[in-house]
Design a protein around this motif. Structure first.
Motif, short mmCIF file in Angstrom:
data_model
loop_
_atom_site.label_atom_id
_atom_site.label_comp_id
_atom_site.label_asym_id
_atom_site.label_seq_id
_atom_site.Cartn_x
_atom_site.Cartn_y
_atom_site.Cartn_z
N GLN A 80 0.83 -1.21 0.00
CA GLN A 80 0.00 0.00 0.00
C GLN A 80 0.86 1.26 0.00
OE1 GLN A 80 -2.29 0.58 3.54
NE2 GLN A 80 -3.38 2.35 2.75
N ASN A 81 1.90 1.28 0.82
CA ASN A 81 2.69 2.49 0.95
C ASN A 81 3.68 2.67 -0.19
OD1 ASN A 81 2.07 3.96 3.66
ND2 ASN A 81 1.97 1.80 4.13
N VAL A 82 4.10 1.57 -0.82
CA VAL A 82 4.86 1.72 -2.07
C VAL A 82 3.93 2.31 -3.13
CG1 VAL A 82 6.02 0.50 -3.93
CG2 VAL A 82 6.51 -0.10 -1.57
N GLY A 83 2.68 1.84 -3.16
CA GLY A 83 1.70 2.40 -4.09
C GLY A 83 1.43 3.86 -3.83
N LEU A 84 1.49 4.27 -2.55
CA LEU A 84 1.23 5.66 -2.20
C LEU A 84 2.27 6.60 -2.79
CD1 LEU A 84 -0.46 7.73 -0.64
CD2 LEU A 84 0.85 7.15 1.42
N THR A 85 3.47 6.09 -3.05
CA THR A 85 4.51 6.93 -3.65
C THR A 85 4.20 7.24 -5.12
OG1 THR A 85 5.88 5.03 -4.30
CG2 THR A 85 6.26 5.98 -2.12
N TYR A 86 3.26 6.48 -5.73
CA TYR A 86 2.94 6.67 -7.14
C TYR A 86 1.53 7.23 -7.36
CZ TYR A 86 6.97 3.63 -7.92
OH TYR A 86 8.24 3.10 -7.93
N THR A 87 0.81 7.53 -6.28
CA THR A 87 -0.53 8.07 -6.44
C THR A 87 -0.79 9.07 -5.31
OG1 THR A 87 -2.87 7.47 -6.75
CG2 THR A 87 -1.65 6.25 -5.06
N THR A 88 -1.99 9.62 -5.28
CA THR A 88 -2.33 10.62 -4.27
C THR A 88 -2.93 9.95 -3.03
OG1 THR A 88 -4.57 10.93 -5.14
CG2 THR A 88 -2.82 12.31 -6.08
N PRO A 89 -2.88 10.62 -1.87
CA PRO A 89 -3.47 10.04 -0.67
C PRO A 89 -4.95 9.71 -0.82
CG PRO A 89 -2.04 11.86 -0.09
CD PRO A 89 -2.16 11.87 -1.59
N GLY A 90 -5.70 10.57 -1.51
CA GLY A 90 -7.14 10.32 -1.67
C GLY A 90 -7.42 9.05 -2.44
N ARG A 91 -6.76 8.86 -3.58
CA ARG A 91 -6.96 7.64 -4.36
C ARG A 91 -6.50 6.42 -3.57
NH1 ARG A 91 -5.85 8.37 -10.81
NH2 ARG A 91 -6.95 10.33 -11.11
N ASN A 92 -5.37 6.54 -2.90
CA ASN A 92 -4.84 5.43 -2.12
C ASN A 92 -5.83 5.02 -1.04
OD1 ASN A 92 -2.98 4.47 0.37
ND2 ASN A 92 -1.96 3.99 -1.55
N ALA A 93 -6.43 5.99 -0.36
CA ALA A 93 -7.37 5.70 0.71
C ALA A 93 -8.64 5.04 0.20
CB ALA A 93 -7.71 6.98 1.46
N PHE A 94 -9.22 5.58 -0.88
CA PHE A 94 -10.47 5.03 -1.38
C PHE A 94 -10.29 3.65 -1.99
CE2 PHE A 94 -12.76 8.97 -0.81
CZ PHE A 94 -14.06 8.52 -0.65
N LEU A 95 -9.20 3.43 -2.73
CA LEU A 95 -8.98 2.11 -3.31
C LEU A 95 -8.67 1.08 -2.23
CD1 LEU A 95 -6.91 3.08 -6.49
CD2 LEU A 95 -9.30 2.35 -6.38
N THR A 96 -8.02 1.50 -1.16
CA THR A 96 -7.78 0.58 -0.03
C THR A 96 -9.11 0.16 0.60
OG1 THR A 96 -5.63 1.60 0.43
CG2 THR A 96 -6.63 0.31 2.19
N ALA A 97 -10.09 1.07 0.61
CA ALA A 97 -11.39 0.77 1.23
C ALA A 97 -12.13 -0.36 0.53
CB ALA A 97 -12.26 2.02 1.24
N ILE A 98 -11.66 -0.77 -0.64
CA ILE A 98 -12.29 -1.87 -1.35
C ILE A 98 -12.19 -3.18 -0.57
CG2 ILE A 98 -12.11 -3.28 -3.47
CD1 ILE A 98 -11.44 -0.80 -4.99
N TYR A 99 -11.28 -3.24 0.40
CA TYR A 99 -11.16 -4.47 1.19
C TYR A 99 -12.48 -4.85 1.84
CZ TYR A 99 -11.00 -1.92 5.65
OH TYR A 99 -11.30 -1.13 6.73
N CYS A 100 -13.33 -3.84 2.17
CA CYS A 100 -14.63 -4.13 2.76
C CYS A 100 -15.51 -4.97 1.84
CB CYS A 100 -15.35 -2.83 3.12
SG CYS A 100 -14.56 -1.87 4.41
N VAL A 101 -15.37 -4.74 0.54
CA VAL A 101 -16.14 -5.50 -0.44
C VAL A 101 -15.50 -6.86 -0.71
CG1 VAL A 101 -17.07 -5.48 -2.79
CG2 VAL A 101 -16.94 -3.35 -1.47
N LEU A 102 -14.17 -6.92 -0.64
CA LEU A 102 -13.46 -8.15 -0.94
C LEU A 102 -13.56 -9.19 0.16
CD1 LEU A 102 -10.16 -6.73 -2.51
CD2 LEU A 102 -12.13 -7.70 -3.72
N VAL A 103 -13.74 -8.76 1.41
CA VAL A 103 -13.76 -9.69 2.54
C VAL A 103 -14.76 -10.83 2.34
CG1 VAL A 103 -14.44 -9.90 4.97
CG2 VAL A 103 -12.82 -8.14 4.28
N PRO A 104 -16.03 -10.58 1.94
CA PRO A 104 -16.95 -11.71 1.77
C PRO A 104 -16.49 -12.73 0.73
CG PRO A 104 -18.15 -9.65 1.85
CD PRO A 104 -16.71 -9.30 1.72
#
Length: 296
Positions: A80-104
């Motif tokens: 995640q934090n290597v990815g953060l070096t190549y994108t913005t904090p907002g995109r990084n945060a929202f795309l990380t939130a996809i884990y809520c959908v992936l868990v099931p």
């Protein structure tokens, strides 16, 4: 009950703000080295506070379970934090939130529990949201390295959450957390070595870095973990997850206010779809269980 809900909202606020804090710290220390240092200090601090529980509970079972959680969490944080070096904090945060959908879906593979229709709908909304974020101004798909790495980290976080559900009930939570943080630190150091990150002279870093690190260690790691574990004793899991998912909203707000990220209508629409998907995946099963009782 309301006090604990406010406490969980406070955790989401602290975690959301950490995206901008970490983004600034990455200018001084490489991503994986920063995470290794963060979790080294967090494990030492939490271990010192909970040393009696460690003394009474630590055994091979805790080492095994905490080790698995630490490997997954360490890989997720590093990617995640290597990815953060190549994108913005907002995109990084929202795309990380996809884990809520992936868990099931991950739980379907592990526990053979098929997700319901609402979860499938949430996944579709999530894909649409990612599509809007990934499309460039010329409407050509442009999902960059940062976004792809962030999506991979979301999958790792989902696997870690499923494993927590399988291990936590049979172990002391604080002991498990200390072991997890220790292994997470080790995994991040391994990533740092494999990626060939340059060594940093910590003595040369200025005061702003150490204040940022203190935020990450004391607030975003130790305090939030303790508050979350205590709050979820009285707050139902669905409500707790919903409140914690506000992390991504706070992250975008912090990115706009402090990092200067520009929100375009397309990005706002993509973020909104992902957030709706997160809400649907969390609230859908609860509403479905309540529907038969209302009809009766």
């Amino acid at each position: 009950m309301w006090a604990w809900k406010l406490a969980l909202t406070g955790c989401a606020l602290l975690w959301g703000g950490s995206f901008v804090v970490i983004k600034g710290s990455l200018d001084a220390v490489p991503a994986c080295s920063l995470m290794a240092l963060r979790f080294l200090l967090a494990s030492l601090l939490l271990g010192a506070v909970c040393w009696r529980r460690l003394r009474d509970s630590l055994d091979w079972s805790h080492l095994f379970a905490g080790g698995i959680l630490g490997v997954l969490a360490g890989a997720a944080y590093a990617v995640q934090n290597v990815g953060l070096t190549y994108t913005t904090p907002g995109r990084n945060a929202f795309l990380t939130a996809i884990y809520c959908v992936l868990v099931p879906f991950v739980n379907w593979i592990v526990a053979r529990r098929r997700p319901g229709a609402m979860v499938l709908l949430a996944a579709g909304l999530c894909v649409l949201g990612v599509g809007l974020i990934s499309l460039g101004d010329d409407l050509v798909p442009s999902l960059g390295m940062g976004e792809r790495l962030t999506l991979l980290s979301a999958l790792l976080y989902a696997a870690q959450i499923v494993c927590v559900a399988r291990f936590a009930s049979a172990h002391d939570v604080m002991t498990l957390t200390v072991v997890q943080m220790t292994v997470t630190c080790a995994i991040c150091w391994v990533f740092s070595l494999v990626l060939g990150e340059p060594q940093v002279d910590l003595a040369s870093l200025d005061g702003s870095f150490w204040w940022s690190l203190a935020y990450m260690v004391v607030l975003a790691s130790c305090a939030c973990s303790a508050i979350q574990n205590a709050a979820q004793i009285v707050v139902p899991p669905a409500q707790a997850s919903l409140l914690l998912s506000l992390e991504s909203v706070f992250a975008v707000a912090a990115s706009v206010l402090f990092y200067g990220e520009r929100l375009t209508p397309r990005l706002v629409a993509g973020f909104a779809l992902i957030f709706i998907a997160v809400l649907a995946s969390e609230l859908g099963p609860t509403l479905a269980r309540r529907a038969p009782s209302r009809r009766a």
